[in-house]
Design a protein around this motif. Structure first.
Motif, PDB file in Angstrom:
ATOM      1  N   VAL A 196      38.926  37.331  55.849  1.00 20.09           N
ATOM      2  CA  VAL A 196      40.196  36.856  55.289  1.00 20.09           C
ATOM      3  C   VAL A 196      40.002  35.535  54.552  1.00 20.09           C
ATOM      4  N   ARG A 197      39.034  34.720  55.027  1.00 15.29           N
ATOM      5  CA  ARG A 197      38.788  33.458  54.335  1.00 15.29           C
ATOM      6  C   ARG A 197      38.413  33.703  52.871  1.00 15.29           C
ATOM      7  N   GLU A 198      37.659  34.761  52.643  1.00 14.68           N
ATOM      8  CA  GLU A 198      37.281  35.071  51.255  1.00 14.68           C
ATOM      9  C   GLU A 198      38.504  35.465  50.434  1.00 14.68           C
ATOM     10  N   GLY A 202      39.878  33.194  47.294  1.00 17.14           N
ATOM     11  CA  GLY A 202      39.859  33.848  45.997  1.00 17.14           C
ATOM     12  C   GLY A 202      38.493  34.415  45.659  1.00 17.14           C
ATOM     13  N   THR A 203      37.508  34.198  46.544  1.00 13.02           N
ATOM     14  CA  THR A 203      36.176  34.717  46.242  1.00 13.02           C
ATOM     15  C   THR A 203      36.126  36.233  46.398  1.00 13.02           C
TER      16      THR A 203
ATOM     17  N   LEU C  86      34.689  29.849  44.349  1.00 14.18           N
ATOM     18  CA  LEU C  86      33.391  29.311  44.746  1.00 14.18           C
ATOM     19  C   LEU C  86      33.405  29.121  46.255  1.00 14.18           C
ATOM     20  N   TYR C  87      32.224  29.160  46.847  1.00 14.48           N
ATOM     21  CA  TYR C  87      32.133  28.878  48.276  1.00 14.48           C
ATOM     22  C   TYR C  87      31.928  27.388  48.457  1.00 14.48           C
TER      23      TYR C  87
END
Lengths: 368, 250, 309
Positions: A196-198, A202-203, C86-87
């Motif tokens: 979910v963090r992705e 937005g990654t 971006l990470y």
């Protein structure tokens, strides 16, 4: 394949760079085990007991003195008859009643054996178990001293009865329970949060637009957690053994294989959660409420399933940890093989496939 | 601009360090009462740091600063009561209604219930929001939300209002209507301190400062700046000043 | 044609996000989609990049249908999402490397293409992406979108929230990429960036207002546009709005852009009106409109059209 490993590498970097994740992954299992372990198996002290001495001869009096002077027990009262036993326990202060049969000393002299009955209040199973063990140890000690003195071997035959909870559920229960809880937490919660963090960052958009297939994305996210959960499982087993003497009677390979199956189940649940949530917070709440609480409350980890209302018993059938706990208890404590746990194993396999199927269906190749 | 100017912000030798890094490197400027002061600068030039210090949220490392007549070091409570603040990122609570937001912020600034009711009615009438009194903020179009957010930021009649990129991403008409509001506030005597990435908006300001690498590279009226650098709009002024040292510093 | 978009409709929970969008982008073109927040730019870009399905309509990219060939299309498109995906916990180099492996390539292989952009942030390659300034994040995100040599670059608001210097540099980079034969589709809320594109589409509330070369959009503007200034700007714009023949009056920098319902003798009339209102140092001249004037005019027409319809 190179793409895939690149992805996995990135995932490990995320994990190792985030102190909080590291803490949950490796700190939590150790802390939990120690916490539960010491809360449950704390040393006993000043436990109130009652004694029903139907013989009152020098042997019983000496043994009684030895038990009381050990420091573990306080003599709450002497009782006169078996009828009082029930009442004493119902009052709630007394944890153990020791009963010497009538003519104890005489029988010992004549036959070399005598009977002691230990009745413990097993509604607090752990304490009951400890109390009985401590008492038996004192009695054994006494017997050894007597044997040295007299030369003629004597033997006490203790008869142990646990009131209210005959099978002593709860003892050795916490290690399988913690293992069930931590594995599902790490595998389900951590994976769902990291997926979910992705989405939040937005990654995920960029990943979906890339030639990576959805299955690769999921597998890439999940692989590190399989490895880490497995390390967790091993840590728990080793710690359980070293610190609390939890045995592994059965096949260690079977135990690890069942753990992996359970980890996969947790991961598929995590993926499923990630497909239905949009924020990390949400994913965490769902994991906590849908996984951790039921694991603790309904799996038989803390409350015996037999004592639950029927509805909850039915509900507990749906709880994966319930079956996992049964399996590892059987393997660790009873040393049984797959022959005896194939039913539970099958249930876990079916559950895993259902969750995995559902999440693959729900995981979108697009954003909506 | 010939009348006696009363200052509302005085900044003398403001320095703010983070470790060895000087986010604000010896700033000196004044803002006059009733003016629209444009505070421009590249990303990371130190604008946000200055605004946080002026609002009393951060203490400077050194320097003498007065905002609305109060000292920044030990009168932050008075300062906060006399300023308004609005940013693009946060302005109103989206999950409560128009009126509830007004009531909330009125309450925060210590307005009486009677005053809140009175000002809320007046505000909703002016913004033509009467029929939306009980609608959730999230259901309003972005432009309306911003208008309302600005009105709420000056609900307590502050002497000074800080606007941090208030117009990001809105359509050109809404953007201009927002500036109408800013002018109106300035007309009422409220000093406006505004940051923006739209260089045409810099032209609406009475005076503009341009920050580069923690320093104020220049400060003047837009027309004076354009004259000084010999260009025809503020965008070119900005490029001329800020490009001297490109994106090397963060 | 690099991209054909035909009759695209899309709504979310009953709200129309895109309404009958049709346009095409030629190969090698730098096409700008210009409109405010909430106009539907991101939705449209997500449909083009196969992330969303349209309710109706077709999109084809280099002759491939977006619905059927999404896998092939994903190889051809470089997409830079609105939030610079971006990470933040990975370094500049790790981010780029990751995207390179995801697309089955390496930094070295396509270094030529990204060099121009990447060399500006390469000195900081061991810095975490989360610690970069807006301008640097933007450059890194662009490098990541370029790493697999896409034929079409789709950039969703790459310049939003980025300062004017970085914006100018960014557009210069886009121009150079265009020369290398990459088709570029870019969205922006900044109207002044329109003139930097070959062609632009103006979009508002899910409707495409106009698609044309920037200079043609300006040429199509039909009103007479007056630039008015006086010694009191705020009073000026208010007075002009209250004048009966005023069609619109908006602030533009230090002057007001005025259009009138009646074109006759407008300059003389306005001067007289403003003198009566007590304005001093009045300047009026007829000017050429900018894209922003055109956008506002088109918005107004669209609103009238919607109201009448």
């Amino acid at each position: 394949m190179k793409r895939f490993w690149g992805f996995v590498l990135k995932e490990f970097l995320h994990i190792f760079r985030d102190p909080r994740t590291m803490l949950i992954l490796f700190g939590m299992p150790i802390v939990q085990i120690l916490l539960f372990g010491y809360v449950i198996t704390n040393e006993i002290k000043d436990i109130k007991i009652a004694i029903l001495d139907q013989s009152k001869d020098p042997v019983t009096i000496e043994l009684t003195n030895k038990i009381i002077s050990s420091g573990f027990f306080i003599l709450d009262r002497n009782i006169k008859s078996m009828n009082e036993v029930e009442d004493v326990f119902k009052e709630g202060n007394v944890r153990q009643v020791i009963i010497f049969e009538s003519g104890f000393g005489r029988k010992l002299k004549r036959e070399g054996t005598a009977n002691i009955q230990l009745i413990a209040d097993a509604s607090d199973a752990n304490t009951a178990n400890l109390v009985v063990h401590y008492t038996m140890a004192i009695i054994d000690d006494f017997v050894r001293e007597q044997n040295k003195l007299t030369g003629s071997p004597i033997q006490f035959i203790p008869e142990v009865r646990m009131l209210y909870n005959n099978e002593l559920k709860g003892v050795y229960m916490f290690i399988p329970g913690i293992m069930a809880m931590i594995l599902i937490l790490v595998s389900a919660m951590m994976t769902s949060i990291s997926i979910v963090r992705e989405k939040e960052l937005g990654t995920m958009e960029t990943l979906l637009v890339s030639p990576l297939r959805p299955a690769q994305i999921i597998l890439g996210k999940v692989t590190p957690y399989i490895a880490l959960s497995f390390i967790n499982a091993v840590t728990i087993i080793i710690m359980g053994n070293l610190v609390f003497g939890m045995p592994v009677q059965g096949s260690i390979i079977l135990l690890l294989a069942e753990s992996i199956l359970y980890i996969l189940l947790g991961l598929s649940l995590g993926i499923l959660i990630s497909t239905i949530t949009k924020t990390q917070q949400n994913a965490m709440f769902i994991s906590l409420f849908a996984l951790m609480l039921p694991t603790i409350l309904l799996s038989g980890f803390i409350f015996p399933i037999e004592n639950m209302p029927k509805i909850l018993q039915w509900l507990s059938i749906l709880m994966p940890p319930r079956w996992f706990i049964t399996i590892i208890k059987n393997i660790m404590l009873k040393g049984t093989g797959l022959m005896y746990v194939w039913k539970e194993t099958l249930i876990l396999i079916v559950m895993t496939s259902v969750f995995l199927g559902l999440s693959i269906r729900k995981f979108k190749i697009r954003l909506e | 601009m010939s009348e006696q100017k009363e200052t509302i912000i005085t900044v003398r030798n403001l320095v703010k360090k983070f470790g060895n890094f000087k986010a604000n490197d010896n700033l000196n400027f004044e803002v006059f009462k009733g003016e629209i002061f444009g505070f421009l600068g590249a990303n990371g030039a130190g604008k946000t740091t200055t605004i946080k210090i002026l609002c009393g949220l951060w203490a400077p490392t050194s320097g003498e600063i007065k905002v609305a007549g109060f000292d920044i070091y030990n009168q932050t409570e008075q300062i906060k009561r006399n300023i308004g603040y609005m940013s693009q990122k946060f302005s109103l609570y989206e999950d409560i209604t128009v009126f509830e937001n007004i009531r909330l912020f009125g309450g925060i600034y210590g307005l009486s219930r009677h005053e809140i009711a009175h000002r809320a009615a007046d505000l909703m009438h002016r913004l033509d929001l009467e029929h939306s009194r009980d609608k959730l903020i999230s259901s309003l179009p972005l432009g309306w939300r911003q208008k309302l957010a600005f009105s709420v930021a000056i609900l307590h009649n502050p002497k000074l209002v800080f606007l941090d990129e208030p117009t990001g991403g809105v359509d050109p008409v809404t953007r201009r209507k927002f500036w109408d509001q800013i002018y109106e506030a300035a007309d009422r005597g409220i000093t406006v301190f505004v940051t923006t990435h739209y260089m045409d908006e810099a032209e609406y300001c009475d005076r503009v400062s341009i920050m580069v690498d923690g320093r104020i590279a220049d400060l003047d009226t837009p027309s004076a700046l354009k004259g000084k650098y010999g260009v025809k709009n503020m965008n070119e002024v900005f490029l001329k000043i800020a490009r001297i040292k490109p994106d090397q510093n963060n | 044609m690099a991209l054909n978009i035909n009759n695209i409709h899309k709504s979310f929970e009953g709200l129309q996000a895109l309404n009958n969008i049709t346009f095409s982008v030629k190969e090698g073109e730098l096409f700008g989609l210009i409109g405010p927040d909430g106009a539907g730019k991101t939705t449209l870009f997500r449909i083009i990049t196969t992330l969303l399905l349209p309710d109706r309509g077709e999109v084809d990219l280099f002759g491939l249908d977006v619905l059927k060939n999404y896998k092939k299309i994903r190889q051809l498109v470089g997409y830079m999402a609105g939030r610079f995906s971006l990470y933040h916990d990975l370094t500049v180099e790790e981010n780029l490397k990751f995207y390179a492996t995801v697309f089955g390539t390496t930094i070295e292989k396509n270094y030529d293409l990204i060099k121009d952009v990447y060399c500006q942030i390469e000195p900081f390659k061991t810095r975490k992406a989360g610690k970069l300034s807006g301008g640097m994040k933007q450059k890194l995100a662009l490098s990541c979108a370029l790493i697999h040599k896409p034929r079409l670059l789709v950039l969703d608001e790459p310049t939003t929230g980025v300062d004017a210097v970085s914006r100018t540099e960014f557009w210069d980079m886009l121009k150079r990429l265009q020369k290398k034969g990459i088709t570029i589709l870019v969205s922006t809320p900044y109207m002044d960036e329109a003139s930097l594109c070959n062609r632009v589409g103006l979009i508002q509330k899910g409707n495409l207002l106009s698609v044309n070369k920037p200079e043609n959009i300006i040429a199509e503007y039909q009103r007479e546009l007056l630039s008015v200034s006086s010694d009191n700007l705020y009073k000026l714009v208010n007075d002009l709005r209250n004048e009966k023949d005023t069609h619109s009056a908006f602030l533009f920098g230090q002057s007001v852009h005025l259009t009138r319902k009646d074109r006759k003798e407008s300059v003389k009339q306005v001067i007289k009106y403003l003198r009566d209102k007590g304005h001093g140092s009045i300047h009026i001249n007829v000017i050429k409109p900018g894209i922003e004037d055109c956008f506002m005019d088109l918005m107004h027409k669209e609103d009238e059209f919607l109201l009448s319809g």
